[in-house]
Design a protein around this motif. Structure first.
Motif, PDB file in Angstrom:
ATOM      1  N   PRO A  17       0.841  -1.192   0.000  1.00  9.54           N
ATOM      2  CA  PRO A  17       0.000   0.000   0.000  1.00  9.54           C
ATOM      3  C   PRO A  17       0.879   1.244   0.000  1.00  9.54           C
ATOM      4  O   PRO A  17       1.872   1.313   0.732  1.00  9.54           O
ATOM      5  N   GLY A  18       0.516   2.218  -0.823  1.00 10.14           N
ATOM      6  CA  GLY A  18       1.271   3.458  -0.849  1.00 10.14           C
ATOM      7  C   GLY A  18       2.697   3.293  -1.318  1.00 10.14           C
ATOM      8  O   GLY A  18       3.578   4.049  -0.920  1.00 10.14           O
ATOM      9  N   SER A  19       2.960   2.327  -2.180  1.00  9.84           N
ATOM     10  CA  SER A  19       4.338   2.046  -2.573  1.00  9.84           C
ATOM     11  C   SER A  19       4.984   3.230  -3.282  1.00  9.84           C
ATOM     12  O   SER A  19       6.170   3.469  -3.119  1.00  9.84           O
ATOM     13  N   SER A  20       4.229   3.996  -4.058  1.00 11.05           N
ATOM     14  CA  SER A  20       4.821   5.135  -4.750  1.00 11.05           C
ATOM     15  C   SER A  20       5.271   6.197  -3.759  1.00 11.05           C
ATOM     16  O   SER A  20       6.284   6.866  -3.944  1.00 11.05           O
ATOM     17  N   MET A  76       3.464  -2.586   8.099  1.00  8.86           N
ATOM     18  CA  MET A  76       4.582  -1.832   8.662  1.00  8.86           C
ATOM     19  C   MET A  76       5.571  -1.475   7.555  1.00  8.86           C
ATOM     20  O   MET A  76       6.720  -1.919   7.535  1.00  8.86           O
ATOM     21  N   PRO A  77       5.144  -0.670   6.596  1.00  2.33           N
ATOM     22  CA  PRO A  77       5.958  -0.422   5.400  1.00  2.33           C
ATOM     23  C   PRO A  77       7.297   0.269   5.668  1.00  2.33           C
ATOM     24  O   PRO A  77       8.263   0.032   4.952  1.00  2.33           O
ATOM     25  N   LEU A  78       7.363   1.136   6.673  1.00  2.00           N
ATOM     26  CA  LEU A  78       8.631   1.792   6.973  1.00  2.00           C
ATOM     27  C   LEU A  78       9.617   0.809   7.596  1.00  2.00           C
ATOM     28  O   LEU A  78      10.813   0.817   7.269  1.00  2.00           O
ATOM     29  N   THR A  79       9.120  -0.030   8.473  1.00  2.00           N
ATOM     30  CA  THR A  79       9.958  -1.089   9.029  1.00  2.00           C
ATOM     31  C   THR A  79      10.434  -2.005   7.920  1.00  2.00           C
ATOM     32  O   THR A  79      11.593  -2.434   7.882  1.00  2.00           O
ATOM     33  N   ASN A  80       9.537  -2.317   7.008  1.00  2.00           N
ATOM     34  CA  ASN A  80       9.855  -3.158   5.866  1.00  2.00           C
ATOM     35  C   ASN A  80      11.010  -2.573   5.053  1.00  2.00           C
ATOM     36  O   ASN A  80      11.881  -3.287   4.558  1.00  2.00           O
ATOM     37  N   LYS A  81      11.028  -1.246   4.969  1.00  2.47           N
ATOM     38  CA  LYS A  81      12.031  -0.584   4.136  1.00  2.47           C
ATOM     39  C   LYS A  81      13.334  -0.317   4.878  1.00  2.47           C
ATOM     40  O   LYS A  81      14.425  -0.453   4.286  1.00  2.47           O
ATOM     41  N   TYR A  82      13.248   0.030   6.162  1.00  2.00           N
ATOM     42  CA  TYR A  82      14.422   0.553   6.845  1.00  2.00           C
ATOM     43  C   TYR A  82      15.049  -0.351   7.912  1.00  2.00           C
ATOM     44  O   TYR A  82      16.179  -0.119   8.317  1.00  2.00           O
ATOM     45  N   GLN A  83      14.332  -1.367   8.385  1.00  2.92           N
ATOM     46  CA  GLN A  83      14.915  -2.212   9.429  1.00  2.92           C
ATOM     47  C   GLN A  83      16.115  -2.983   8.892  1.00  2.92           C
ATOM     48  O   GLN A  83      16.052  -3.555   7.797  1.00  2.92           O
ATOM     49  N   MET A 140       1.156  -0.367  12.839  1.00  5.78           N
ATOM     50  CA  MET A 140       1.261   0.956  12.225  1.00  5.78           C
ATOM     51  C   MET A 140       1.877   1.961  13.208  1.00  5.78           C
ATOM     52  O   MET A 140       2.783   2.729  12.850  1.00  5.78           O
ATOM     53  N   VAL A 141       1.396   1.955  14.446  1.00  5.98           N
ATOM     54  CA  VAL A 141       1.908   2.903  15.437  1.00  5.98           C
ATOM     55  C   VAL A 141       3.382   2.639  15.714  1.00  5.98           C
ATOM     56  O   VAL A 141       4.192   3.569  15.794  1.00  5.98           O
ATOM     57  N   ALA A 188       6.025  10.275   7.350  1.00  5.42           N
ATOM     58  CA  ALA A 188       5.028   9.297   6.911  1.00  5.42           C
ATOM     59  C   ALA A 188       3.722  10.008   6.575  1.00  5.42           C
ATOM     60  O   ALA A 188       3.579  11.220   6.745  1.00  5.42           O
ATOM     61  N   SER A 189       2.757   9.244   6.094  1.00  7.90           N
ATOM     62  CA  SER A 189       1.430   9.771   5.810  1.00  7.90           C
ATOM     63  C   SER A 189       0.430   8.626   5.883  1.00  7.90           C
ATOM     64  O   SER A 189       0.801   7.457   5.700  1.00  7.90           O
ATOM     65  N   PRO A 190      -0.845   8.918   6.186  1.00  3.95           N
ATOM     66  CA  PRO A 190      -1.847   7.854   6.295  1.00  3.95           C
ATOM     67  C   PRO A 190      -1.973   7.010   5.033  1.00  3.95           C
ATOM     68  O   PRO A 190      -2.345   5.837   5.103  1.00  3.95           O
ATOM     69  N   GLU A 191      -1.623   7.589   3.882  1.00  3.55           N
ATOM     70  CA  GLU A 191      -1.799   6.869   2.620  1.00  3.55           C
ATOM     71  C   GLU A 191      -0.964   5.590   2.540  1.00  3.55           C
ATOM     72  O   GLU A 191      -1.357   4.639   1.867  1.00  3.55           O
ATOM     73  N   ILE A 192       0.186   5.564   3.213  1.00  4.74           N
ATOM     74  CA  ILE A 192       1.015   4.361   3.105  1.00  4.74           C
ATOM     75  C   ILE A 192       0.478   3.226   3.973  1.00  4.74           C
ATOM     76  O   ILE A 192       0.992   2.110   3.933  1.00  4.74           O
ATOM     77  N   TYR A 193      -0.566   3.525   4.751  1.00  5.33           N
ATOM     78  CA  TYR A 193      -1.194   2.495   5.583  1.00  5.33           C
ATOM     79  C   TYR A 193      -2.605   2.185   5.085  1.00  5.33           C
ATOM     80  O   TYR A 193      -3.526   1.942   5.859  1.00  5.33           O
TER      81      TYR A 193
END
Length: 555
Positions: A56-59, A178-185, A403-404, A76-81
């Motif tokens: 979700p919100g990959s772009s 958890m897209p940010l975790t997915n990208k940065y962890q 998400m939180v 971040a923004s709600p759109e990526i969730y």
């Protein structure tokens, strides 16, 4: 385990190893998670390689920086969730450990203001250092609604994961919710909170050098004709001198010990270049590092090594001389606080000792110094898993909790708010991206609660770090060695009763041996070891070695 075996194995940093299983059912678990994911799947998610086109919100994610670090801003923004239904307000209940800052409510109000576009509120319960040992398991056992909770090997992660207290974080769950975790962890970090293919917590994203040092009252050193401490023998002489000459005069102990002397043991064993293959509530499996992964026969209970036997003898020497109170076993004031309050002349720990040195030096005439007694030996690195955040298996909405956690860990504004407080009030940031505490930082000290260790990212550093600190910490970088067994996790399911029985023996004996509060250290240690074998230590060894062989075959 006390709060520093915690940190020592911490500054988030404290570094160590990890484990166990935890698999919880959820209200709305993604269908793709049925049956669990392998360790490799979770690791792939963490490195950002899990089917980015379906996120979700990959772009929007693609427009964010490629890595976290000093000076990097991530918003971040709600759109990526989009995969999380945010149509109805939900309150995420988070449990942490630490001392609640005076301005906590003010900071939390700003957190919740920022979360309004996500239709989310964050409620936080901070379990104090004196209460968490009794509260932690009770909180997870039921009766309280828990969504997120701090955990660590030193904070019941082993036991609670085995009970199924933590929600399983599959690769699909992480990439979807958890897209940010997915990208940065850090990809390599996931192994440390994964066992049998199940990831039960999000580890820290920082693995820093974690040397063990001692801090002393330098003014007292000079008072008695000493200039510096170069090795363990020098420290012993300092402690004995304080006990003989200072304690009768001022009541200041050489070390105002509390509960045990585990931190001093960490300093001592650093002389022998040892690592722990298992660090769990006194049941420490240790080995001497010789440049590679140890053979199983080189790993044994720490207290069966000659080094601990000699340490116990040294502790009896210090105890008999009056270097600490005879009631140290039941003392509830930590040795750190006692040092900061001028009731102790030394402490042992990691770089956190500098905080207590500064506290002591607020009194006119007091000066302090920290010493590395093992300059010719390796320095371990704090494990990613030393500080973790988990979603509780009983969470009513694990996707929302994820998400939180994603936001507080990787959204720059929220992350700094929780780590440092309010910019311009509690801290400022210089042109190098380093933070400086302001006058009101006493109302919200930087890195004050357990979440700070678990959600700290990149190279967030304090400006103006004193030279006496950088001289030590910079020297660690040249000697740092990662524990080669860091990804080995011991599942005690098959020997749980033996582990409980042996741990009970160790809990009774180790603290008093570490404090030298025994009549005969050799006889007491022999008695403890025999009782451990009577309680099933050999059964634990057999299971441990079987699992270790299986792990070793994959290296």
């Amino acid at each position: 385990m006390n709060k520093k075996k915690l940190l020592s194995i911490t500054l988030v940093m404290c570094l160590m190893i990890t484990l166990f299983a935890g698999c919880g059912s959820t209200k709305t678990e993604p269908s793709s998670s049925a049956g669990g994911q392998s360790t490799e799947t979770a690791s792939a998610a963490g490195s950002g390689t899990a089917e980015a086109g379906t996120e979700p919100g990959s772009s929007l994610l693609d427009s964010l920086p490629e890595a976290v670090g000093a000076g990097v801003e991530i918003a971040a923004s709600p759109e990526i969730y989009a995969a999380t239904d945010l149509s109805k307000e939900y309150t995420v209940n988070m449990y942490l450990i630490g001392d609640t800052p005076n301005d906590w409510d003010k900071v939390l109000a700003l957190v919740n203001e920022y979360l309004e576009p996500y239709n989310t509120k964050l409620a936080v319960t901070v379990m104090s250092w004196s209460d968490y040992q009794t509260m932690y398991s009770l909180v997870l056992a039921g009766g309280e609604q828990v969504d997120l909770i701090f955990t660590a090997p030193w904070c019941y992660m082993y036991n609670e994961a085995a009970k199924g207290s933590f929600y399983e974080l599959t690769g699909d769950f992480i990439s979807t919710y958890m897209p940010l975790t997915n990208k940065y962890q850090a990809a390599e970090s996931w192994d440390e909170t994964t066992i049998s293919g199940k990831t039960i917590a999000v580890p820290s994203n920082v693995a820093a050098p974690m040397g063990k040092i001692v801090a002393v009252r330098q003014d007292l050193m000079e008072k008695y004709g000493m200039s510096e401490l170069k090795n363990w023998d020098d420290y012993m002489q300092f402690a004995l001198t304080i006990a003989e000459k200072e304690t009768p005069e001022s009541g200041i102990y050489a070390l105002a010990a509390s509960g045990d002397n585990n931190e001093l043991w960490d300093v001592y064993r650093q002389q022998t270049d040892t690592f722990l293959a298992l660090d769990s509530s006194w049941l420490d499996m240790m080995y001497e590092y010789k440049g590679n992964i140890p053979a199983k026969e080189d790993i044994k209970l720490a207290y069966e090594y000659d080094s601990f036997r000699q340490y116990a003898k040294d502790m009896k020497t210090l105890a008999d001389a009056g270097c600490w109170s005879r009631s140290a076993l039941t003392n509830t004031v930590t040795d750190d606080d006692s040092f900061g309050n001028l009731q102790g002349a030394s402490i042992a720990w990691n770089a956190s000792v500098f905080t207590y040195m500064e506290q002591a030096e607020k009194t006119e005439g007091v000066s302090c110094m920290a010493y590395d007694l093992t300059k010719d030996h390796l320095v371990g690195a704090e494990a990613y898993s030393n500080n973790d955040m988990a979603i509780a298996a009983g969470s009513k909405n694990p996707e929302w909790a994820g998400m939180v956690l994603d936001l507080i860990k990787y959204d720059t504004y929220l992350n700094k708010l929780l780590l440092l407080g309010i910019e311009g009030e509690h801290y400022s940031i210089d042109d190098k991206g380093q933070y400086m505490e302001l006058d009101k930082a006493t109302e919200y000290p930087a890195m004050n609660i357990s979440a700070s260790w678990a959600i700290k990212n990149g190279d967030l550093e304090e400006a103006g770090t004193p030279e006496r600190e950088t001289l030590i910490t910079d020297s660690w970088k040249e000697r740092v060695v990662m524990n080669p067994t860091i990804t080995f996790v011991f599942d005690d399911t098959n020997v749980k009763s033996y582990v409980s029985a042996v741990t009970a023996v160790l809990t009774d004996y180790v603290p008093m041996l570490e404090l030298g509060l025994v009549d005969d250290s050799d006889a007491t240690l022999d008695e403890m070891i025999q009782k451990c074998y009577d309680a099933g230590l050999q059964n634990i060894y057999d299971e441990f070695y079987t699992q270790y062989d299986a792990w070793l075959a994959t290296r």
